[in-house]
Design a protein around this motif. Structure first.
Motif, PDB file in Angstrom:
ATOM      1  N   VAL A 268      20.993  -8.255  -1.883  1.00  0.00           N
ATOM      2  CA  VAL A 268      21.324  -9.309  -2.514  1.00  0.00           C
ATOM      3  C   VAL A 268      22.896  -9.400  -2.334  1.00  0.00           C
ATOM      4  O   VAL A 268      23.409 -10.548  -1.983  1.00  0.00           O
ATOM      5  N   ASP A 269      23.716  -8.621  -2.486  1.00  0.00           N
ATOM      6  CA  ASP A 269      25.186  -8.541  -2.149  1.00  0.00           C
ATOM      7  C   ASP A 269      25.524  -8.939  -0.731  1.00  0.00           C
ATOM      8  O   ASP A 269      26.485  -9.602  -0.766  1.00  0.00           O
ATOM      9  N   ALA A 270      24.699  -8.230  -0.012  1.00  0.00           N
ATOM     10  CA  ALA A 270      24.953  -8.758   1.600  1.00  0.00           C
ATOM     11  C   ALA A 270      24.774 -10.250   1.651  1.00  0.00           C
ATOM     12  O   ALA A 270      25.577 -10.813   2.550  1.00  0.00           O
ATOM     13  N   ALA A 271      23.618 -10.768   1.234  1.00  0.00           N
ATOM     14  CA  ALA A 271      23.377 -12.106   1.445  1.00  0.00           C
ATOM     15  C   ALA A 271      24.568 -13.044   1.024  1.00  0.00           C
ATOM     16  O   ALA A 271      24.999 -13.987   1.595  1.00  0.00           O
ATOM     17  N   SER A 272      24.929 -12.626  -0.214  1.00  0.00           N
ATOM     18  CA  SER A 272      26.022 -13.344  -0.776  1.00  0.00           C
ATOM     19  C   SER A 272      27.375 -13.583   0.173  1.00  0.00           C
ATOM     20  O   SER A 272      28.031 -14.740   0.052  1.00  0.00           O
ATOM     21  N   THR A 273      27.522 -12.797   1.032  1.00  0.00           N
ATOM     22  CA  THR A 273      28.873 -12.516   1.636  1.00  0.00           C
ATOM     23  C   THR A 273      28.343 -13.355   2.923  1.00  0.00           C
ATOM     24  O   THR A 273      29.392 -13.882   3.605  1.00  0.00           O
ATOM     25  N   VAL A 274      27.138 -13.661   3.285  1.00  0.00           N
ATOM     26  CA  VAL A 274      27.214 -14.571   4.676  1.00  0.00           C
ATOM     27  C   VAL A 274      26.415 -15.810   4.602  1.00  0.00           C
ATOM     28  O   VAL A 274      26.517 -16.448   5.481  1.00  0.00           O
TER      29      VAL A 274
ATOM     30  N   LEU B  91      22.226 -19.106   0.859  1.00  0.00           N
ATOM     31  CA  LEU B  91      20.616 -19.526   0.739  1.00  0.00           C
ATOM     32  C   LEU B  91      20.335 -18.718  -0.575  1.00  0.00           C
ATOM     33  O   LEU B  91      20.786 -17.833  -0.871  1.00  0.00           O
ATOM     34  N   PRO B  92      19.334 -19.327  -1.137  1.00  0.00           N
ATOM     35  CA  PRO B  92      18.175 -18.676  -2.208  1.00  0.00           C
ATOM     36  C   PRO B  92      17.877 -17.425  -1.482  1.00  0.00           C
ATOM     37  O   PRO B  92      17.534 -17.370  -0.449  1.00  0.00           O
ATOM     38  N   ILE B  93      17.701 -16.211  -2.380  1.00  0.00           N
ATOM     39  CA  ILE B  93      16.943 -15.092  -2.180  1.00  0.00           C
ATOM     40  C   ILE B  93      16.237 -14.482  -3.146  1.00  0.00           C
ATOM     41  O   ILE B  93      16.625 -14.477  -4.367  1.00  0.00           O
TER      42      ILE B  93
ATOM     43  N   ALA C 203      21.096 -10.210 -12.468  1.00  0.00           N
ATOM     44  CA  ALA C 203      22.457 -10.263 -12.640  1.00  0.00           C
ATOM     45  C   ALA C 203      23.277 -10.115 -11.296  1.00  0.00           C
ATOM     46  O   ALA C 203      24.364 -10.678 -11.306  1.00  0.00           O
ATOM     47  N   ALA C 204      22.637  -9.566 -10.368  1.00  0.00           N
ATOM     48  CA  ALA C 204      23.370  -9.416  -8.908  1.00  0.00           C
ATOM     49  C   ALA C 204      23.409 -11.014  -8.204  1.00  0.00           C
ATOM     50  O   ALA C 204      24.082 -10.852  -7.479  1.00  0.00           O
ATOM     51  N   GLY C 205      22.569 -11.793  -8.817  1.00  0.00           N
ATOM     52  CA  GLY C 205      22.397 -13.287  -8.290  1.00  0.00           C
ATOM     53  C   GLY C 205      21.182 -13.577  -7.375  1.00  0.00           C
ATOM     54  O   GLY C 205      21.086 -14.549  -6.736  1.00  0.00           O
ATOM     55  N   ALA C 206      20.246 -12.842  -7.758  1.00  0.00           N
ATOM     56  CA  ALA C 206      18.881 -13.161  -7.027  1.00  0.00           C
ATOM     57  C   ALA C 206      18.285 -14.125  -7.602  1.00  0.00           C
ATOM     58  O   ALA C 206      18.806 -14.548  -8.964  1.00  0.00           O
ATOM     59  N   ASP C 207      17.496 -15.124  -7.038  1.00  0.00           N
ATOM     60  CA  ASP C 207      17.163 -16.423  -7.348  1.00  0.00           C
ATOM     61  C   ASP C 207      15.614 -16.417  -8.020  1.00  0.00           C
ATOM     62  O   ASP C 207      15.171 -17.219  -8.386  1.00  0.00           O
TER      63      ASP C 207
END
Length: 294
Positions: A162-168, A171-173, A200-204
């Motif tokens: 989740v953290d990695a996705a937010s840096t690149v 898109l929803p995860i 809390a980490a940002g997963a959708d």
């Protein structure tokens, strides 16, 4: 797809696809091969399967990029072909989705490294983060609509995804852990703790896939729903498998059995649903009919 568009989509029941691996083996994929390499050479097999899922009512199909991370591909000596493999496999699914007569989204499918996390094993959060960052970057550039981290066995490794996705990308995860019937996770913790941490980490969207059948997940799904404010995912197997004399997994549920239990999961809070091992397009079609989605 933006995160806002995903929120709007999930105001209603969203139908995912069903199994990929068990259907590929039924179509002739040998045991022990690199699935991604085999699919690369059998475009017609994966596209026929995904067309069948779309015809059954799937709103989202998973690109066959499950084991396309560098760690997994290195085990097959394919690490230097990582970008080619991921891009090409996404293109197979993209072709099918774009030709559909209704809107179909393509989810980039990612999963665990297969390595134990430290201190029990050698995989660190930092190494997992880099692994996911690399693959997700390629998948985003390949034209996927969203990311799904599935069959996850470790909360920390899933948080790294989740953290990695937010840096690149933006898109929803979606994230699904694989659990026992009591909600416990293989490496420790449980599905409810994971769902809360991932939200809390940002997963959708969060939930469970694989391992058990829908009949065993009612309390798990209900408890997740009571503890998060984002959509809950249920993508179970077609019941618990029995191993036959040839070493093949045989799943007990019929499409009608599965669909009936999936309605129970929806009644208990699941709103993003599909099937995992042992399910076929018929299972998805039956589920769509039982839920009045088609």
């Amino acid at each position: 797809m933006t995160k806002q568009e995903f929120q709007e989509l999930t105001q209603n029941i969203v139908l995912l696809d069903g199994a990929t691996g068990s259907n590929l083996m039924a179509a002739g994929m040998p045991k022990g091969v690199c699935t991604e390499e085999w699919v690369l050479a059998h475009k017609d097999v994966i596209q026929n399967l995904q067309r069948a899922y779309i015809e059954a009512g799937s709103n989202i199909i998973y690109a066959p990029t499950f084991g396309g991370n560098r760690v997994s591909l290195t085990m097959h000596g394919l690490q230097d072909r990582m970008e080619e493999i991921n891009r090409t496999l996404v293109s197979y699914s993209r072709e099918v989705a774009d030709a559909a007569d209704h809107k179909v989204y393509v989810a980039a499918d990612i999963t665990t490294s297969g390595k134990m996390m430290a201190p029990a094993g050698e995989m660190t959060y930092e190494a997992a983060f880099e692994m996911y960052q690399e693959q997700i970057g390629i998948l985003k550039d390949s034209g996927v609509d969203l990311i799904v981290a599935e069959t996850m066995i470790n909360i920390e490794e899933t948080l790294a995804a989740v953290d990695a996705a937010s840096t690149v990308c933006e898109l929803p995860i979606m994230c699904t852990m694989t659990v026992d019937a009591d909600g416990s996770i293989f490496s420790g913790g449980n599905a409810i703790e994971a769902a809360v941490s991932l939200e809390a980490a940002g997963a959708d969207a969060v939930g469970v896939n694989c391992s058990v059948g829908p009949d065993q997940l009612v309390s798990v799904i209900r408890n997740i729903k009571e503890n998060v404010s984002i959509p809950v995912i249920a993508k179970p197997n077609a019941g618990m498998p029995q191993i036959d004399d040839l070493g093949n997994a045989v799943y007990s549920m019929t499409p009608a059995d599965f669909a009936g239990y999936m309605k129970v999961l929806v009644d208990n809070g699941a709103s993003v649903i599909g099937g995992c091992c042992g399910t076929t397009p018929e299972f998805i079609s039956e589920t769509a009919q039982v839920l009045g989605l088609r």
